[in-house]
Design an enzyme around this catalytic site. Structure first.
Site, PDB file in Angstrom:
ATOM      1  N   GLU A 430       0.838  -1.189   0.000  1.00 26.92           N
ATOM      2  CA  GLU A 430       0.000   0.000   0.000  1.00 26.92           C
ATOM      3  C   GLU A 430       0.877   1.244   0.000  1.00 26.92           C
ATOM      4  O   GLU A 430       1.726   1.412   0.874  1.00 26.92           O
ATOM      5  CB  GLU A 430      -0.866  -0.063   1.264  1.00 26.92           C
ATOM      6  CG  GLU A 430      -1.555   1.214   1.626  1.00 26.92           C
ATOM      7  CD  GLU A 430      -2.188   1.109   3.022  1.00 26.92           C
ATOM      8  OE1 GLU A 430      -2.033   0.070   3.685  1.00 26.92           O
ATOM      9  OE2 GLU A 430      -2.816   2.079   3.426  1.00 26.92           O
ATOM     10  N   ASP A 503      -1.042  -1.355   5.844  1.00 28.61           N
ATOM     11  CA  ASP A 503      -0.900  -0.830   7.197  1.00 28.61           C
ATOM     12  C   ASP A 503      -1.886  -1.483   8.147  1.00 28.61           C
ATOM     13  O   ASP A 503      -2.950  -1.934   7.740  1.00 28.61           O
ATOM     14  CB  ASP A 503      -1.162   0.685   7.197  1.00 28.61           C
ATOM     15  CG  ASP A 503      -0.005   1.435   6.559  1.00 28.61           C
ATOM     16  OD1 ASP A 503       1.085   0.843   6.484  1.00 28.61           O
ATOM     17  OD2 ASP A 503      -0.210   2.581   6.131  1.00 28.61           O
ATOM     18  N   ASP A 505      -3.974  -0.245  10.047  1.00 28.87           N
ATOM     19  CA  ASP A 505      -5.001   0.699  10.484  1.00 28.87           C
ATOM     20  C   ASP A 505      -6.269   0.513   9.643  1.00 28.87           C
ATOM     21  O   ASP A 505      -6.372  -0.415   8.851  1.00 28.87           O
ATOM     22  CB  ASP A 505      -4.485   2.147  10.393  1.00 28.87           C
ATOM     23  CG  ASP A 505      -4.097   2.507   8.955  1.00 28.87           C
ATOM     24  OD1 ASP A 505      -4.417   1.726   8.036  1.00 28.87           O
ATOM     25  OD2 ASP A 505      -3.478   3.560   8.766  1.00 28.87           O
ATOM     26  N   ASP A 507      -7.545   2.283   7.151  1.00 28.49           N
ATOM     27  CA  ASP A 507      -7.353   2.381   5.697  1.00 28.49           C
ATOM     28  C   ASP A 507      -6.732   1.109   5.139  1.00 28.49           C
ATOM     29  O   ASP A 507      -7.122   0.626   4.080  1.00 28.49           O
ATOM     30  CB  ASP A 507      -6.436   3.563   5.353  1.00 28.49           C
ATOM     31  CG  ASP A 507      -7.191   4.877   5.432  1.00 28.49           C
ATOM     32  OD1 ASP A 507      -8.450   4.827   5.434  1.00 28.49           O
ATOM     33  OD2 ASP A 507      -6.546   5.927   5.514  1.00 28.49           O
TER      34      ASP A 507
END
Ligand code: 1YM
Length: 639
Positions: A430, A503, A505, A507
């Site tokens: 990403e 990641d 998180d 997103d």
């Protein structure tokens, strides 16, 4: 205490017999993680289900006890307790202690052999700290117990019984399993599925463990489906808009029992689940090929005879007749052969013709007798054909530009130098900054990096033509080398492992969901064949002096912090992959020697697809329901 000499001898024999299971549990149950742990339950439940399929039992109860044991009880005939002629010990002890004795001795029934399933309840016994079996049979109640697979309490009659049945209770061995924490939802899904597939049986699941959220009351789920797999189809299509009613059949030929249930919806995708002896066949097999061939043939015949296809029109393709189709094909065979990479493909060749014949007869009849339903289904197929032709035209333009020819690998792909797919890996990363770190940190010989930008695949639409217009998707397809749609060729895959690295998180989770959905819908074979993985980057870095530790979870961080007395300042929480330098990223996440990769199963991908549909689809109600249900799950929102 005077030990019974003969009993001692058999105890030793038994221990030797089960030793390979304790030594190499993975060979028998796949793994010793959560999946392997649950496998123990499936194994015992399978025996109870077999008894139900044979028509002797209609009540099964699975209980998760407070002391981390599980019990399964049924009201079948009870495992026989008399002496077994071949082993000299009782049949119930034989079943529990002799490897592969689960297959019923000379008895008929539909016991499954091969694959990970049907390894027998002796494997459960071998991998449990303690196992207790209670049998109610012929008016008596019998009890026997084992520890680590070895006899601990000899079989004895402990009372009278006015019922029949078997209870198997086991405590998974903590020395063998990474975790002994059973997941209620995972077991519930399985129990529900088995209840659909076994008409007439009621399966109850009780969770008696402490549960702070829900209070200290047992959680109970109970399943009974009058309609069998037709109910299953109704469940699968809950959030979809139907085109026509559910069609179902149940028949038998040459000792093969066939059940098919299907319904057309307004979706673009097909959802075909198949089972052999209640075991899911993710890779399909002869029952699925028989069904698919018959479906295409019957639809074309009906379309020709009733004017849905004109003389000049080409036939519907098999893709056209499966668009928007939800179907379940379940067969029961006396001697199932499981083949394929994950032993989840039915191989019995006679099944193909039997399913083909039974299905084409009954489905032709259904179309002939229900003209409005037939019209709705055929209209949907005609639409699918038009869309396919439009998509092909669009794709041809794309291909003419050379983008998909595979001749030009995307510029941002940092390919590996090895040309052998078997030892090559593709990391889908990403963002450009993390992509940069990954390119520097990787093993250039075996690891390729493809950075994808944030809002990549907002391909709510799963139409091939729209997807191919998206540059990020195009890069990915070219990198994979397999092409897509009708041109898909699994053997052209350029990498053995496709690793999604995002990641930790919200997103990251979003992008992961999008990628998994894309792979699930357009490259399902890559998922079923075990090529898709998710990387597990650490969440924390702890430093003390010259020493560094990484932690994947909050629990791990707390434990390391305590163990090494690391003070607050020296704990760094990684917000994203981009914060790691190339070396750290290699050490923690990419180095095959130290990393952990999560292999994605078709169930994981299916779940991602469901979440994706709920979040992106155009139906508001399920989305609202989903967000309300899961609002509490998002622990930390990065803003
Ligand atoms: C909670 C798990 O194992 N039930 C169960 C198992 C058996 C029978 C009945 C059974 C089978 C037969 C005859 C037969 C098994 N028996 C054997 C073996 N529930 C659970 N309920 N009588 C009873 O197939 O002929 C293996 S499993 F080998 F002893 F026949």
């Amino acid at each position: 205490m005077v030990a019974d000499k003969k009993y001692d001898a058999s105890a030793i024999q038994v221990l030797e017999g089960l030793e390979p299971v304790r030594k190499r549990p993975g060979m028998y149950i796949g793994s010793t993680d959560e999946r392997g742990l649950h496998h123990l339950v499936w194994e015992v439940l399978d025996n109870a289900i077999d008894e139900a399929m044979a028509g002797y039992c209609d009540q099964i109860v699975v209980t998760l006890h407070e002391d981390s044991s599980v019990s399964v009880s049924d009201d079948g005939r009870g495992i026989p307790v008399e002496k077994h002629p071949q082993t000299g010990i009782s049949t119930v002890e034989t079943v529990l202690t002799v490897l592969h004795a689960g297959g019923k001795f000379g008895g008929g029934g539909y016991k499954v052999s091969g694959g990970l399933h049907g390894v027998g309840v002796s494997v459960v016994n071998a991998l449990s700290a303690r196992t207790q079996v209670t049998v109610d049979r012929d008016g008596g109640k019998y009890f026997v117990a084992f520890e680590g697979g070895a006899p601990a309490e000899e079989l004895k009659k402990v009372g009278e019984a006015d019922r029949q049945g078997t209870i198997v209770k086991f405590w998974p061995d903590e020395k063998i399993f990474e975790t002994t924490d059973f997941d209620f939802e995972v077991i519930k899904k399985r129990v529900r599925q088995q209840a659909y597939l076994t008409r007439g049986v009621t399966i109850t699941l009780r969770d008696e463990r402490e549960n702070e959220e829900k209070g200290w009351f047992p959680q109970v789920a109970q399943f009974y489906f009058e309609g069998g797999i037709a109910s299953f189809i109704r469940h699968l299509n809950e959030d979809k808009e139907a085109v026509a009613d559910i069609f179902s059949l149940r028949d038998e030929a040459d000792g093969v029992e066939v059940e098919v249930s299907l319904q057309y919806t307004k979706e673009f995708r097909e959802l075909v689940l198949s089972f052999a002896n209640n075991i899911q066949t993710a890779e399909g097999g002869t029952h699925v090929t028989g069904f698919a061939a018959a479906l295409t043939r019957v639809m074309n015949k009906y379309a020709r005879e009733n004017g849905f296809l004109k003389e000049k029109d080409p036939n519907f393709s098999s893709e056209d007749v499966r668009e928007g189709l939800s179907a379940i094909i379940s067969v029961k065979v006396a001697d199932p052969q499981f083949e394929g990479q994950t032993k989840s493909k039915l191989g019995n060749s006679n099944v193909r013709g039997i399913v083909d014949r039974i299905f084409s007869d009954k489905f032709s009849e259904f179309l002939a007798e229900n003209p409005p339903e037939a019209r709705a289904i055929l209209t949907k197929c005609a639409l699918a054909t038009r869309a396919r032709l439009a998509a092909r035209a669009a794709r041809d333009t794309v291909i003419r530009k050379g983008a998909l020819e595979g001749l030009t690998l995307p510029g941002k792909l940092a390919d590996c130098s090895s040309k052998d797919p078997k030892n090559s890996e593709l990391f889908i990363v990403e963002g450009d900054s993390a992509g940069g770190s990954a390119k520097q940190g990787r093993d250039r010989y075996t690891q390729a990096i493809l950075p994808l930008r944030g809002k990549i695949l907002n391909t709510e639409s799963c139409r091939l033509d729209k997807m191919l217009a998206n540059n990020e998707v195009k890069s990915l397809i070219v990198a994979l080398g397999t092409a897509i749609g009708e041109e898909f060729e699994g053997k052209k895959l350029r990498y053995d492992k496709i690793v999604i690295m995002t990641d930790a998180d919200v997103d990251g989770a979003h992008i992961r969901t999008l990628l998994l959905t894309l792979l699930y819908r357009h490259f399902p074979e890559l998922v079923t064949q075990g090529h898709v993985y998710v990387a597990q980057p650490p969440l924390y870095k702890l430093v003390k002096g010259k020493q560094t530790w990484y932690a994947m979870t909050d629990e791990e961080k707390d434990a390391l912090k305590k163990e090494h007395d690391v003070k607050g300042d020296n704990i760094q929480r990684y917000k994203g992959l981009g914060e790691m330098n190339p070396n750290q990223l290699w050490e923690t996440t990419m180095d095959p020697k130290t990393r952990t990769l999560l292999q994605i199963t078709i169930e994981d991908a299916e779940r991602a697809d469901h979440i994706f549909k709920v979040l992106m689809g155009d139906e508001v109600l399920p989305r609202r329901r989903f967000i309300q249900t899961h609002a509490g799950d998002v622990k930390e929102l990065d803003i």
